[in-house]
Design a protein around this motif. Structure first.
Motif, PDB file in Angstrom:
ATOM      1  N   ASP A 104     -29.475  61.162  34.832  1.00 19.82           N
ATOM      2  CA  ASP A 104     -28.461  60.104  34.878  1.00 19.82           C
ATOM      3  C   ASP A 104     -29.039  58.928  35.658  1.00 19.82           C
ATOM      4  OD1 ASP A 104     -26.485  61.503  33.489  1.00 19.82           O
ATOM      5  OD2 ASP A 104     -25.854  62.551  35.312  1.00 19.82           O
ATOM      6  N   GLY A 105     -28.997  57.774  35.018  1.00 20.69           N
ATOM      7  CA  GLY A 105     -29.517  56.576  35.669  1.00 20.69           C
ATOM      8  C   GLY A 105     -28.412  55.581  35.982  1.00 20.69           C
ATOM      9  N   THR A 106     -28.522  54.928  37.141  1.00 11.10           N
ATOM     10  CA  THR A 106     -27.599  53.860  37.502  1.00 11.10           C
ATOM     11  C   THR A 106     -28.213  52.536  37.071  1.00 11.10           C
ATOM     12  OG1 THR A 106     -26.770  55.090  39.416  1.00 11.10           O
ATOM     13  CG2 THR A 106     -26.394  52.714  39.396  1.00 11.10           C
ATOM     14  N   VAL A 107     -27.504  51.805  36.216  1.00 11.47           N
ATOM     15  CA  VAL A 107     -27.990  50.533  35.692  1.00 11.47           C
ATOM     16  C   VAL A 107     -27.166  49.400  36.283  1.00 11.47           C
ATOM     17  CG1 VAL A 107     -28.422  49.165  33.620  1.00 11.47           C
ATOM     18  CG2 VAL A 107     -28.716  51.645  33.554  1.00 11.47           C
ATOM     19  N   TRP A 108     -27.862  48.399  36.829  1.00 15.16           N
ATOM     20  CA  TRP A 108     -27.196  47.225  37.432  1.00 15.16           C
ATOM     21  C   TRP A 108     -28.027  45.990  37.131  1.00 15.16           C
ATOM     22  CZ3 TRP A 108     -28.545  44.059  41.831  1.00 15.16           C
ATOM     23  CH2 TRP A 108     -27.511  43.225  42.264  1.00 15.16           C
ATOM     24  N   ARG A 109     -27.391  44.993  36.576  1.00 20.39           N
ATOM     25  CA  ARG A 109     -28.050  43.741  36.205  1.00 20.39           C
ATOM     26  C   ARG A 109     -29.281  43.986  35.327  1.00 20.39           C
ATOM     27  NH1 ARG A 109     -27.956  39.633  41.450  1.00 20.39           N
ATOM     28  NH2 ARG A 109     -25.678  39.461  41.618  1.00 20.39           N
TER      29      ARG A 109
END
Length: 242
Positions: free
Chosen positions: A114-119
């Motif tokens: 699971d990856g956290t994606v931001w901008r």
């Protein structure tokens, strides 16, 4: 230091003084552009909310979106730690890390994470309760940035001062220049590291580094007062064409 008038000495001094504009411009960029940008990113990331469930995903978002990825492969080298992620409708590509652990070194092709994606960037990976931040995760490291900017500013001052000495016909040994350079850098690195470790405000770094560098420079100058450049050390002017 001794008096020695030479057109090459004056030329070298003028060039060194002009070269001081390079670290001076870099210092301006660090304090005027880099630091405000880094501060804005870290604050925005800290207060970013989780994207609403069911909302359409786009490549660049201000909210934090958790995206399932499939690991395509990893690279574990002394100065290169990478993970290639595939299969996500929003983002696919290579993620860079600062070190191999605690998650990256255990990943194998085909693993699900699971990856956290931001901008538009993957800032964090997690698998089975083990998480690791990527180099793109904003961090509050203003003290380190301030140390870099202060070091560049002091290097500009040092280059200008040595250039002025040469331009006026006074030589200085390379040993003295090396000592001044070392203590200038040390005077910035030590306060930056201590401020970062203790969580002090960024402005404490230049507040401590500048007087420390000045005191160190005066101590080095006094230790070298009266020394005549010799063959082992050489001098700045002696290295210039006659």
């Amino acid at each position: 230091m001794t008096d020695r008038h030479s057109p090459w000495t004056r030329t070298g001094g003028a060039l060194l003084t002009a070269a001081a504009l390079v670290p001076a411009a870099a210092a301006w960029y660090v304090f005027a552009v880099r630091m405000p940008d880094d501060t804005e990113r870290s604050r925005s990331y800290a207060v970013a909310a989780t994207c609403p469930a069911g909302s359409p995903g786009t490549a660049v978002q201000e909210c934090l979106r958790t995206v399932p990825f499939t690991v395509g492969g990893t690279v574990l080298r002394p100065k290169e730690h990478l993970a290639t992620l595939d299969g996500a409708p929003i983002w696919s590509g290579t993620v860079r890390f600062g070190d191999p652990g605690p998650l990256l070194e255990d990943l194998k092709p085909g693993d699900r994470v699971d990856g956290t994606v931001w901008r538009g960037r993957v800032t964090r990976l997690e698998r089975a309760g083990v998480a690791q931040s990527s180099v793109d995760e904003p961090r509050e490291e203003a003290q380190i940035t301030a140390g870099l900017g202060t070091a560049l500013a002091l290097l500009a001052v040092l280059a200008a001062a040595l250039g002025a000495l040469l331009f006026t016909g006074r030589t200085t040994t390379f040993a003295l220049a090396r000592s001044l350079l070392f203590w200038t850098l040390f005077s910035c690195v030590a306060p930056a590291a201590l401020a970062f470790w203790a969580g002090l405000a960024w402005w404490t770094v230049p507040a401590a580094a500048v007087p420390t560098a000045l005191v160190a420079a005066e101590a080095v100058r006094r230790l070298n007062t009266g020394k005549v450049p010799g063959e082992p050390q050489g001098s700045v002017a002696d290295r210039l064409p006659a």
